[in-house]
Design a protein around this motif. Structure first.
Motif, PDB file in Angstrom:
ATOM      1  N   MET A 167      27.248  46.324  36.000  1.00  0.00           N
ATOM      2  CA  MET A 167      26.728  45.837  37.291  1.00  0.00           C
ATOM      3  C   MET A 167      25.960  46.904  38.068  1.00  0.00           C
ATOM      4  SD  MET A 167      27.638  42.646  37.558  1.00  0.00           S
ATOM      5  CE  MET A 167      27.189  42.415  39.263  1.00  0.00           C
ATOM      6  N   GLY A 168      26.215  48.161  37.776  1.00  0.00           N
ATOM      7  CA  GLY A 168      25.570  49.246  38.514  1.00  0.00           C
ATOM      8  C   GLY A 168      26.553  49.927  39.455  1.00  0.00           C
ATOM      9  N   LYS A 169      26.439  51.252  39.551  1.00  0.00           N
ATOM     10  CA  LYS A 169      27.345  52.020  40.412  1.00  0.00           C
ATOM     11  C   LYS A 169      27.139  51.701  41.881  1.00  0.00           C
ATOM     12  CE  LYS A 169      28.166  55.970  37.445  1.00  0.00           C
ATOM     13  NZ  LYS A 169      28.131  57.425  37.294  1.00  0.00           N
ATOM     14  N   GLU A 170      25.930  51.312  42.251  1.00  0.00           N
ATOM     15  CA  GLU A 170      25.666  50.986  43.648  1.00  0.00           C
ATOM     16  C   GLU A 170      26.285  49.650  44.053  1.00  0.00           C
ATOM     17  OE1 GLU A 170      22.642  49.286  41.038  1.00  0.00           O
ATOM     18  OE2 GLU A 170      23.307  51.350  41.293  1.00  0.00           O
ATOM     19  N   VAL A 171      26.662  48.826  43.079  1.00  0.00           N
ATOM     20  CA  VAL A 171      27.252  47.512  43.360  1.00  0.00           C
ATOM     21  C   VAL A 171      28.773  47.569  43.285  1.00  0.00           C
ATOM     22  CG1 VAL A 171      27.427  45.118  42.552  1.00  0.00           C
ATOM     23  CG2 VAL A 171      25.219  46.285  42.534  1.00  0.00           C
ATOM     24  N   VAL A 172      29.313  48.112  42.202  1.00  0.00           N
ATOM     25  CA  VAL A 172      30.760  48.113  41.966  1.00  0.00           C
ATOM     26  C   VAL A 172      31.375  49.405  42.488  1.00  0.00           C
ATOM     27  CG1 VAL A 172      32.565  48.081  40.205  1.00  0.00           C
ATOM     28  CG2 VAL A 172      30.573  46.610  39.962  1.00  0.00           C
ATOM     29  N   SER A 173      32.364  49.240  43.357  1.00  0.00           N
ATOM     30  CA  SER A 173      33.076  50.389  43.897  1.00  0.00           C
ATOM     31  C   SER A 173      34.370  50.648  43.136  1.00  0.00           C
ATOM     32  CB  SER A 173      33.382  50.146  45.374  1.00  0.00           C
ATOM     33  OG  SER A 173      34.223  51.129  45.873  1.00  0.00           O
ATOM     34  N   ASP A 174      35.081  49.575  42.781  1.00  0.00           N
ATOM     35  CA  ASP A 174      36.369  49.742  42.120  1.00  0.00           C
ATOM     36  C   ASP A 174      36.772  48.444  41.431  1.00  0.00           C
ATOM     37  OD1 ASP A 174      38.630  51.084  41.290  1.00  0.00           O
ATOM     38  OD2 ASP A 174      39.500  51.295  43.273  1.00  0.00           O
ATOM     39  N   VAL A 175      37.748  48.553  40.551  1.00  0.00           N
ATOM     40  CA  VAL A 175      38.368  47.384  39.930  1.00  0.00           C
ATOM     41  C   VAL A 175      39.833  47.412  40.334  1.00  0.00           C
ATOM     42  CG1 VAL A 175      39.003  46.269  37.760  1.00  0.00           C
ATOM     43  CG2 VAL A 175      36.747  47.315  38.015  1.00  0.00           C
ATOM     44  N   LEU A 176      40.301  46.307  40.852  1.00  0.00           N
ATOM     45  CA  LEU A 176      41.671  46.211  41.338  1.00  0.00           C
ATOM     46  C   LEU A 176      42.511  45.407  40.358  1.00  0.00           C
ATOM     47  CD1 LEU A 176      40.752  45.289  45.008  1.00  0.00           C
ATOM     48  CD2 LEU A 176      41.106  47.556  44.051  1.00  0.00           C
ATOM     49  N   ILE A 177      43.664  45.942  40.025  1.00  0.00           N
ATOM     50  CA  ILE A 177      44.613  45.226  39.170  1.00  0.00           C
ATOM     51  C   ILE A 177      45.575  44.517  40.117  1.00  0.00           C
ATOM     52  CG2 ILE A 177      46.383  45.448  37.393  1.00  0.00           C
ATOM     53  CD1 ILE A 177      44.926  48.029  36.506  1.00  0.00           C
ATOM     54  N   LEU A 178      45.421  43.200  40.242  1.00  0.00           N
ATOM     55  CA  LEU A 178      46.212  42.438  41.200  1.00  0.00           C
ATOM     56  C   LEU A 178      47.587  42.088  40.661  1.00  0.00           C
ATOM     57  CD1 LEU A 178      43.474  40.012  42.531  1.00  0.00           C
ATOM     58  CD2 LEU A 178      44.174  42.242  43.444  1.00  0.00           C
ATOM     59  N   GLU A 179      47.637  41.743  39.394  1.00  0.00           N
ATOM     60  CA  GLU A 179      48.906  41.373  38.759  1.00  0.00           C
ATOM     61  C   GLU A 179      48.898  41.914  37.339  1.00  0.00           C
ATOM     62  OE1 GLU A 179      49.744  37.149  38.923  1.00  0.00           O
ATOM     63  OE2 GLU A 179      48.542  36.982  40.737  1.00  0.00           O
ATOM     64  N   ILE A 180      50.074  42.319  36.894  1.00  0.00           N
ATOM     65  CA  ILE A 180      50.220  42.742  35.507  1.00  0.00           C
ATOM     66  C   ILE A 180      51.646  42.415  35.080  1.00  0.00           C
ATOM     67  CG2 ILE A 180      50.781  45.117  36.142  1.00  0.00           C
ATOM     68  CD1 ILE A 180      49.327  45.968  33.539  1.00  0.00           C
ATOM     69  N   ALA A 181      51.771  41.784  33.930  1.00  0.00           N
ATOM     70  CA  ALA A 181      53.091  41.428  33.408  1.00  0.00           C
ATOM     71  C   ALA A 181      53.061  41.496  31.900  1.00  0.00           C
ATOM     72  CB  ALA A 181      53.469  40.015  33.856  1.00  0.00           C
ATOM     73  N   ARG A 182      54.216  41.815  31.335  1.00  0.00           N
ATOM     74  CA  ARG A 182      54.348  41.889  29.865  1.00  0.00           C
ATOM     75  C   ARG A 182      55.476  40.976  29.439  1.00  0.00           C
ATOM     76  NH1 ARG A 182      54.528  46.647  25.506  1.00  0.00           N
ATOM     77  NH2 ARG A 182      55.945  45.621  24.066  1.00  0.00           N
TER      78      ARG A 182
END
Length: 164
Positions: free
Chosen positions: A146-161
């Motif tokens: 997407m480009g560094k100027e667009v994406v700041s971070d990726v958030l992991i909202l939920e994680i389960a195993r």
């Protein structure tokens, strides 16, 4: 009893003397060049975010479906890891994320499968360092797509195993 306490006392006295000698004998800090001193003063004057320097407005694009990652052991599925992700983007870029979601999902799945194959979802997989490694890898591919100027971070909202 004195024979047990004496070594401890000597150890403490020696350690204290060593610390004291290190503090006394350390070199004096080098003075800053005039140009560097001015730059440091200017840097201290600028607030990271405030009335004169507003923070960029961000939006969050929650990806529509969860990610399911199989954990393979001895050619069998031993567990499934399920994640929900959101992408932090600059204001007005949310629609662009949804338009490129198939590409992002493909890139994210590649990262998630690699993480699983390296054992990233084994043991204490929710430990801060393990999650940081995963989040950084996801952020890198999102910024690549997407480009560094667009994406700041990726958030992991939920994680389960779920083990089988």
């Amino acid at each position: 009893m004195l024979s047990k306490i004496l070594p401890v006392v000597l150890l403490l006295v020696g350690a204290g003397a060593g610390v004291g000698a290190g503090m006394v004998l350390r070199p004096a800090p080098e003075p800053l060049a005039p140009e560097a001193a001015e730059e440091v003063a200017e840097a201290k004057e600028v607030e990271p975010y405030g009335p004169d320097n507003p923070a960029p407005m961000m939006e969050y694009a929650k990806l529509s479906n969860q990610f399911v990652v199989p954990i393979i052991k001895d050619r069998n599925v031993a567990a499934l890891v399920v994640l929900s992700l959101s992408i932090e983007v600059t204001e007005g870029s949310k629609d662009a994320v949804f338009q490129r979601e198939p590409k992002l999902r493909d890139s994210f799945l590649g990262v998630l499968f690699d993480h699983a194959n390296m054992g990233g979802f084994e043991g204490a997989f929710t430990e801060a360092n393990n999650i940081a490694v995963l989040r950084n890898a996801l952020r890198e591919v999102a910024q690549k797509d997407m480009g560094k100027e667009v994406v700041s971070d990726v958030l992991i909202l939920e994680i389960a195993r779920q083990d089988y």
